[in-house]
Design a protein around this motif. Sequence first.
Motif, PDB file in Angstrom:
ATOM      1  N   THR A   4       0.830  -1.205   0.000  1.00 38.68           N
ATOM      2  CA  THR A   4       0.000   0.000   0.000  1.00 38.68           C
ATOM      3  C   THR A   4       0.866   1.256   0.000  1.00 38.68           C
ATOM      4  O   THR A   4       0.583   2.220  -0.721  1.00 38.68           O
ATOM      5  CB  THR A   4      -0.936   0.012   1.227  1.00 38.68           C
ATOM      6  OG1 THR A   4      -1.672  -1.210   1.245  1.00 38.68           O
ATOM      7  CG2 THR A   4      -1.887   1.177   1.186  1.00 38.68           C
ATOM      8  N   ASP A   5       1.927   1.233   0.797  1.00 34.37           N
ATOM      9  CA  ASP A   5       2.854   2.365   0.832  1.00 34.37           C
ATOM     10  C   ASP A   5       3.551   2.537  -0.515  1.00 34.37           C
ATOM     11  O   ASP A   5       3.730   3.659  -0.998  1.00 34.37           O
ATOM     12  CB  ASP A   5       3.916   2.166   1.912  1.00 34.37           C
ATOM     13  CG  ASP A   5       3.331   2.085   3.308  1.00 34.37           C
ATOM     14  OD1 ASP A   5       2.378   2.826   3.602  1.00 34.37           O
ATOM     15  OD2 ASP A   5       3.837   1.263   4.095  1.00 34.37           O
ATOM     16  N   LEU A   6       3.964   1.438  -1.114  1.00 38.51           N
ATOM     17  CA  LEU A   6       4.655   1.505  -2.406  1.00 38.51           C
ATOM     18  C   LEU A   6       3.742   2.060  -3.486  1.00 38.51           C
ATOM     19  O   LEU A   6       4.163   2.876  -4.306  1.00 38.51           O
ATOM     20  CB  LEU A   6       5.185   0.127  -2.802  1.00 38.51           C
ATOM     21  CG  LEU A   6       6.307  -0.423  -1.928  1.00 38.51           C
ATOM     22  CD1 LEU A   6       6.649  -1.847  -2.350  1.00 38.51           C
ATOM     23  CD2 LEU A   6       7.534   0.459  -1.985  1.00 38.51           C
ATOM     24  N   VAL A   7       2.489   1.629  -3.494  1.00 39.42           N
ATOM     25  CA  VAL A   7       1.523   2.143  -4.475  1.00 39.42           C
ATOM     26  C   VAL A   7       1.331   3.640  -4.274  1.00 39.42           C
ATOM     27  O   VAL A   7       1.330   4.421  -5.231  1.00 39.42           O
ATOM     28  CB  VAL A   7       0.175   1.394  -4.376  1.00 39.42           C
ATOM     29  CG1 VAL A   7      -0.889   2.064  -5.227  1.00 39.42           C
ATOM     30  CG2 VAL A   7       0.345  -0.060  -4.805  1.00 39.42           C
ATOM     31  N   ALA A   8       1.184   4.063  -3.026  1.00 48.98           N
ATOM     32  CA  ALA A   8       0.979   5.488  -2.730  1.00 48.98           C
ATOM     33  C   ALA A   8       2.162   6.337  -3.184  1.00 48.98           C
ATOM     34  O   ALA A   8       1.982   7.484  -3.606  1.00 48.98           O
ATOM     35  CB  ALA A   8       0.731   5.674  -1.231  1.00 48.98           C
ATOM     36  N   LEU A   9       3.365   5.791  -3.114  1.00 47.03           N
ATOM     37  CA  LEU A   9       4.550   6.527  -3.549  1.00 47.03           C
ATOM     38  C   LEU A   9       4.742   6.477  -5.062  1.00 47.03           C
ATOM     39  O   LEU A   9       5.112   7.469  -5.686  1.00 47.03           O
ATOM     40  CB  LEU A   9       5.799   5.955  -2.869  1.00 47.03           C
ATOM     41  CG  LEU A   9       5.917   6.179  -1.369  1.00 47.03           C
ATOM     42  CD1 LEU A   9       7.054   5.342  -0.796  1.00 47.03           C
ATOM     43  CD2 LEU A   9       6.125   7.652  -1.070  1.00 47.03           C
ATOM     44  N   GLY A  10       4.513   5.323  -5.650  1.00 47.45           N
ATOM     45  CA  GLY A  10       4.823   5.124  -7.061  1.00 47.45           C
ATOM     46  C   GLY A  10       3.768   5.598  -8.041  1.00 47.45           C
ATOM     47  O   GLY A  10       4.097   6.055  -9.136  1.00 47.45           O
ATOM     48  N   CYS A  11       2.505   5.503  -7.684  1.00 47.11           N
ATOM     49  CA  CYS A  11       1.435   5.858  -8.628  1.00 47.11           C
ATOM     50  C   CYS A  11       1.487   7.312  -9.094  1.00 47.11           C
ATOM     51  O   CYS A  11       1.379   7.561 -10.297  1.00 47.11           O
ATOM     52  CB  CYS A  11       0.073   5.518  -8.049  1.00 47.11           C
ATOM     53  SG  CYS A  11      -0.288   3.752  -8.159  1.00 47.11           S
ATOM     54  N   PRO A  12       1.660   8.282  -8.205  1.00 48.16           N
ATOM     55  CA  PRO A  12       1.719   9.664  -8.693  1.00 48.16           C
ATOM     56  C   PRO A  12       2.892   9.908  -9.643  1.00 48.16           C
ATOM     57  O   PRO A  12       2.761  10.638 -10.627  1.00 48.16           O
ATOM     58  CB  PRO A  12       1.879  10.494  -7.411  1.00 48.16           C
ATOM     59  CG  PRO A  12       1.376   9.631  -6.315  1.00 48.16           C
ATOM     60  CD  PRO A  12       1.672   8.220  -6.741  1.00 48.16           C
ATOM     61  N   VAL A  13       4.013   9.277  -9.366  1.00 48.29           N
ATOM     62  CA  VAL A  13       5.176   9.419 -10.246  1.00 48.29           C
ATOM     63  C   VAL A  13       4.876   8.775 -11.593  1.00 48.29           C
ATOM     64  O   VAL A  13       5.122   9.365 -12.647  1.00 48.29           O
ATOM     65  CB  VAL A  13       6.436   8.793  -9.610  1.00 48.29           C
ATOM     66  CG1 VAL A  13       7.608   8.827 -10.575  1.00 48.29           C
ATOM     67  CG2 VAL A  13       6.783   9.505  -8.313  1.00 48.29           C
ATOM     68  N   GLY A  14       4.329   7.556 -11.568  1.00 49.40           N
ATOM     69  CA  GLY A  14       3.969   6.876 -12.806  1.00 49.40           C
ATOM     70  C   GLY A  14       2.949   7.657 -13.611  1.00 49.40           C
ATOM     71  O   GLY A  14       3.054   7.763 -14.840  1.00 49.40           O
TER      72      GLY A  14
END
Length: 83
Positions: A4-14
């Motif tokens: 969940t933390d990884l998705v929250a960090l990576g999605c906006p960048v992606g």
Amino acid sequence: MDITDLVALGCPVGDKLVARGETIAVAESSCGGLISAALLARACASAYCLGGAVLYTRRSRRLLTMLTAEETTGMRSASPEYA
């Protein structure tokens, strides 16, 4: 840190990379693959993520890059020069 933390960090960048039509490749050391994991947590990450490497040890750096020991002598791994 969980997925969940990884998705929250990576999605906006992606999302930004896709919107700009840009791609990224990552070479990590100290982060141990967490930057790549965050970027790849977003669905359809292949639209912007070309690949990456986790060069966590001197041996992996020697085997997977063209850098010699002499070229990195005195360099701290967490420094702009090393990056």
